[in-house]
Design an enzyme around this catalytic site. Sequence first.
Site, PDB file in Angstrom:
ATOM      1  N   ASP A 145       0.942  -1.261   0.077  1.00  0.00           N
ATOM      2  CA  ASP A 145      -0.060   0.016  -0.190  1.00  0.00           C
ATOM      3  C   ASP A 145       0.885   1.361   0.001  1.00  0.00           C
ATOM      4  OD1 ASP A 145      -2.505   1.144  -0.103  1.00  0.00           O
ATOM      5  OD2 ASP A 145      -3.063   0.011   1.715  1.00  0.00           O
ATOM      6  N   GLU A 163      -1.325   1.896  -5.282  1.00  0.00           N
ATOM      7  CA  GLU A 163      -1.223   3.323  -4.862  1.00  0.00           C
ATOM      8  C   GLU A 163      -2.560   4.031  -5.421  1.00  0.00           C
ATOM      9  OE1 GLU A 163      -1.660   4.593  -8.372  1.00  0.00           O
ATOM     10  OE2 GLU A 163      -0.311   6.026  -7.457  1.00  0.00           O
ATOM     11  N   ASP A 188     -10.672   2.899  -3.148  1.00  0.00           N
ATOM     12  CA  ASP A 188     -11.371   1.744  -2.636  1.00  0.00           C
ATOM     13  C   ASP A 188     -12.698   1.669  -3.152  1.00  0.00           C
ATOM     14  OD1 ASP A 188      -8.862   1.723  -1.255  1.00  0.00           O
ATOM     15  OD2 ASP A 188      -9.918   1.486   0.653  1.00  0.00           O
TER      16      ASP A 188
HETATM   17  C1  GLA Z   1      -6.112   1.307   1.466  1.00  0.00           C
HETATM   18  C2  GLA Z   1      -6.171   0.084   0.560  1.00  0.00           C
HETATM   19  C3  GLA Z   1      -7.244  -0.715   1.004  1.00  0.00           C
HETATM   20  C4  GLA Z   1      -6.882  -1.442   2.241  1.00  0.00           C
HETATM   21  C5  GLA Z   1      -6.733  -0.407   3.254  1.00  0.00           C
HETATM   22  C6  GLA Z   1      -6.191  -0.938   4.468  1.00  0.00           C
HETATM   23  O1  GLA Z   1      -7.273   1.952   1.844  1.00  0.00           O
HETATM   24  O2  GLA Z   1      -6.391   0.807  -0.719  1.00  0.00           O
HETATM   25  O3  GLA Z   1      -7.652  -1.955  -0.201  1.00  0.00           O
HETATM   26  O4  GLA Z   1      -5.756  -2.219   2.074  1.00  0.00           O
HETATM   27  O5  GLA Z   1      -5.630   0.644   3.072  1.00  0.00           O
HETATM   28  O6  GLA Z   1      -5.842  -0.252   5.477  1.00  0.00           O
END
Ligand code: GLA
Length: 407
Positions: free
Chosen positions: A154, A189, A212
Site C-alpha cells: 500500500d 497506490e 477503494d
Molecule cells: C487502503 C487500501 C485498501 C486496504 C486499506 C487497509 O485503503 O486501498 O484496499 O488495504 O488501505 O488499511
Amino acid sequence: MKITTRFLFFLLLACCQHAFSQARYTAWDSLALTPPMGWNSWNFFEARVSEQVIKDMADAMAANGMKAAGYQYLVIDDHWVGGRDKHNQLYPDPERFPHGMKYLADYVHGKGLKLGIYSDAAPLTCGGVTGSYNFEEEDARTFAGWGIDFLKYDYCNAPEDVTTAFARYARMGDALKKCGRPIVYSICEWGPRKPWLWARAAGGHLWRTTWDSRDVWESHNTNLTGMMEIFRQQENLAPYAGPGGWNDPDLLMVGLYGKGSSSSVDGRFKGCTTTEYRTHFALWCMLAAPLMVNMDLRTIDAETLRLLTNKQLIAINQDALGKQATTVLKRDSLQVLLKPLQGHAFAVCVFNTAASNAAFDIQLKKDLDLWQPFRIQEVWSGKNVSALKGTLAAHDCAVYILEEGQK
Ligand code: GLA
C-alpha cells in the site's frame, strides 16, 4: 514452392513463433500469467483479521468448490502487524496470530492454497501499524521465510510524487525478486500516479487503478467510488493489461450486502442487489481483473457461490490471451463489451446501465464487426443460442461466448 518445402517452411515458422511467444514471459511474469484469484480480508474483517479467520476461510474455500474453480490466494490485509522486534524483524499481533505466520502459511498450504500478506511503502500502513519503508529487504526475507506467496503493498503515509512512488515500489520489487521465494507483487497506490505506466517496471504483477471500492452500484461521488465509477475508470486501460501484469479495479463486493465496515462506509451504503453483484462479477471477469472475494465465506449462500464459481465466467477471466475487454458499442442504456479469447473466440457482455428494463438485439456483423460464423453460448443458462437478443432487467447483463464454427 513445393508442398513439402512449404510445409517445412511453415513448420519452422510455427516453431520460431512458439519459441518467441514462450520467451516473451520471464519467470517473474509467470507468477501471474492470468489474473490472480483469491480472497482478501479487508472489507469484511478489517482489524478483526486473525489466524482463526484465515483458517476458516481456507477451510471454506477448499471445501465449497472455490478452490476447484481456481481461487488460490488468501490475503491478510492491513492490521496484522504487531511491530518490529529488536532484530528489526516484523512480527504479527500475538493475540490474533498466536502461532505466528509460518504456522498459518503451513496450514493454508496444507489445504492446497496460498497465503498473501500486506505492507506499506512508508513507516506506517494505512491502518497505522508498522510498514516496510527502509526495511524492504529484511521484510521480503521475512515473508519468504514464513512461506508467503503474495504481497499487497500500500501507499499511505508516503510522498505524493510519482518519482518517489516508483522508487519505493521498485525497492520492494527488487527485494522480492531476490528473497528466494516466488511472491506475487500487488501494487496499491490507487491510481493517481497512473501505475499502469510504470508498475510492471517496478516489478508489479497487478496494480490498483482506483480508490477503494464501495459496496454500492453507483455512489455519484468521486471520493467514494461505487462499482460503476470504478468500471468507467477502466475504459482506457485495456492496452496495459496482459499476462504477467494486470489492472486491478479493487476487491469484489459480491455477497457483502452492506456488511463490510469499510465498503459500506460504516453503514452508509446498504450494498447491491443480487443482479448488480452478478453484473459486477461478469464485468470484472470481462476486464481480466484479479478476482479477490471479500465476503465472509463461512456464510456464503448457494446463489453467490454459483456465481463466483461460474465456469464460463472464470474461463473468460483466466483466458490465456490475457486481453482486457473494451467497450465496442453504447446504445441508449446498453453498453457492449468485447474480449478476444484464445482460438479466435470472443466473450461479449451486454449490460443495461439503466434502472429499468431494456431490450437488446446485437448484430454480430453490423454492431460488432464479426463476420465469421460462430457457435454462441449464453453464459447464465449455459445454452447455445442463435442471436444476441433479449431483455435485461435494471443493471443486469447477458454474457456470451462466441466460438468459431457453424451455429
Ligand atoms: C487502503 C487500501 C485498501 C486496504 C486499506 C487497509 O485503503 O486501498 O484496499 O488495504 O488501505 O488499511
